[in-house]
Design a protein around this motif. Sequence first.
Motif, PDB file in Angstrom:
ATOM      1  N   ILE A 146      25.199  47.222  32.491  1.00 21.81           N
ATOM      2  CA  ILE A 146      25.090  47.612  31.088  1.00 21.81           C
ATOM      3  C   ILE A 146      26.260  47.097  30.259  1.00 21.81           C
ATOM      4  N   GLY A 147      27.462  47.067  30.840  1.00 19.32           N
ATOM      5  CA  GLY A 147      28.669  46.745  30.087  1.00 19.32           C
ATOM      6  C   GLY A 147      28.923  45.256  29.938  1.00 19.32           C
ATOM      7  N   HIS A 148      30.194  44.937  29.652  1.00 17.95           N
ATOM      8  CA  HIS A 148      30.577  43.548  29.377  1.00 17.95           C
ATOM      9  C   HIS A 148      30.416  42.642  30.585  1.00 17.95           C
ATOM     10  N   GLY A 153      26.120  37.335  33.513  1.00 14.30           N
ATOM     11  CA  GLY A 153      24.828  37.136  34.150  1.00 14.30           C
ATOM     12  C   GLY A 153      24.566  38.157  35.242  1.00 14.30           C
ATOM     13  N   ALA A 154      23.282  38.337  35.538  1.00  8.09           N
ATOM     14  CA  ALA A 154      22.892  39.293  36.569  1.00  8.09           C
ATOM     15  C   ALA A 154      23.404  38.849  37.930  1.00  8.09           C
ATOM     16  N   PHE A 155      23.865  39.828  38.723  1.00 10.93           N
ATOM     17  CA  PHE A 155      24.364  39.592  40.091  1.00 10.93           C
ATOM     18  C   PHE A 155      25.547  38.621  40.117  1.00 10.93           C
ATOM     19  N   SER A 156      26.314  38.602  39.031  1.00 14.35           N
ATOM     20  CA  SER A 156      27.493  37.735  38.962  1.00 14.35           C
ATOM     21  C   SER A 156      28.676  38.411  39.656  1.00 14.35           C
ATOM     22  N   ILE A 157      29.744  37.637  39.846  1.00 14.22           N
ATOM     23  CA  ILE A 157      30.958  38.202  40.419  1.00 14.22           C
ATOM     24  C   ILE A 157      31.495  39.312  39.522  1.00 14.22           C
ATOM     25  N   ALA A 158      31.427  39.099  38.214  1.00 14.42           N
ATOM     26  CA  ALA A 158      31.920  40.109  37.272  1.00 14.42           C
ATOM     27  C   ALA A 158      31.167  41.423  37.433  1.00 14.42           C
ATOM     28  N   GLU A 159      29.846  41.343  37.604  1.00 16.86           N
ATOM     29  CA  GLU A 159      29.058  42.563  37.809  1.00 16.86           C
ATOM     30  C   GLU A 159      29.412  43.220  39.136  1.00 16.86           C
ATOM     31  N   ASN A 220      39.137  42.969  35.690  1.00 12.57           N
ATOM     32  CA  ASN A 220      38.413  43.258  34.447  1.00 12.57           C
ATOM     33  C   ASN A 220      39.300  43.067  33.224  1.00 12.57           C
ATOM     34  N   ALA A 221      40.575  43.487  33.330  1.00  9.09           N
ATOM     35  CA  ALA A 221      41.490  43.329  32.198  1.00  9.09           C
ATOM     36  C   ALA A 221      41.755  41.849  31.923  1.00  9.09           C
ATOM     37  N   TRP A 222      41.961  41.076  32.988  1.00  9.79           N
ATOM     38  CA  TRP A 222      42.175  39.634  32.821  1.00  9.79           C
ATOM     39  C   TRP A 222      40.961  38.982  32.174  1.00  9.79           C
ATOM     40  N   ARG A 223      39.795  39.364  32.638  1.00 13.71           N
ATOM     41  CA  ARG A 223      38.571  38.781  32.084  1.00 13.71           C
ATOM     42  C   ARG A 223      38.381  39.205  30.626  1.00 13.71           C
TER      43      ARG A 223
END
Length: 310
Positions: A146-148, A153-159, A220-223
Amino acid sequence: MTGGSLSFLQMMFAALSDVAFACALGGVLLGAWLHRERAAAAVSPAQRGGRRAARVGIAAALAFVLCGFVSLWLESAAMSGTSIADAGSSLWLVASATHAGIGWAVSVAGGVLLALATATSRPLGAARVAVAVLGALIAASGKAAIGHAADAGAFSIAEGVQWLHLLATGVWGGVVIAGAVVLPALDASTARAALLRVVARMSSIATVAVAVVIATGLFNAWRGTGGSAEALTQSGWGHALIVKLVFVAAALALGALNRWSALPRLQRTASTTDAHTVINLMRVEAVLMVGVFVAASVLSHSLPGFAMGG
């Protein structure tokens, strides 16, 4: 209702959802630990604590489901441009055809599993704990979408990192907030041994959770800043992140004080005074953790710092 009012409601229910999710996890963990203390036995000194943990778990799980449904309804109002009262007509379309709507729907589904796992006051056996864990994993995956992090993208490293962050923060905040409610039920001298063992387990799992929170939080902060420190001082997102970090640092300080000072003293003396000190420190830490969740909600509803330059 104005867009600002709708955004405020979305932030409020997102924060309540995070707190409820954490408390549900905390209730499950405390219930499982107290089950090992034979809290279900009629003459067990841990009986009151077991009952309270069960109540916290089911109440929090139900609150999480309710907050998730309300958030989905508010998302429908925001996406359709209709009033909150009329948002029901677009609820299914948003829940099934939009990324945010699917995320909220998955989160609610995980919450339902959590609620089913905690639905009775009977001791938490291995099967129910497994259902609760599955529900937590599903709920966190929905919230991560749901968030940033979903921007990658879906199933990304960020997620994936955000998923771990949500779970770890939920465990840390959950054992603290739920513990502040449950532990007073173990305050009697006859339950002191159970209190000591449960607090020791809470401290150990919180330490692991905090390590994961810090590692994923740094990513997350770096991103979010895009690698630029200016984003911290020149954006609302950055200001919210600073507030969150202040709450996290204060909670860490209290947690460290409890783990390295108050708890060892209680283990040496087993006194009522030292038991009260441990519980009271945890109560203050619980308030700080609520602040962490509120700040996190503001962050998730703010434009990331890296976007300040367009």
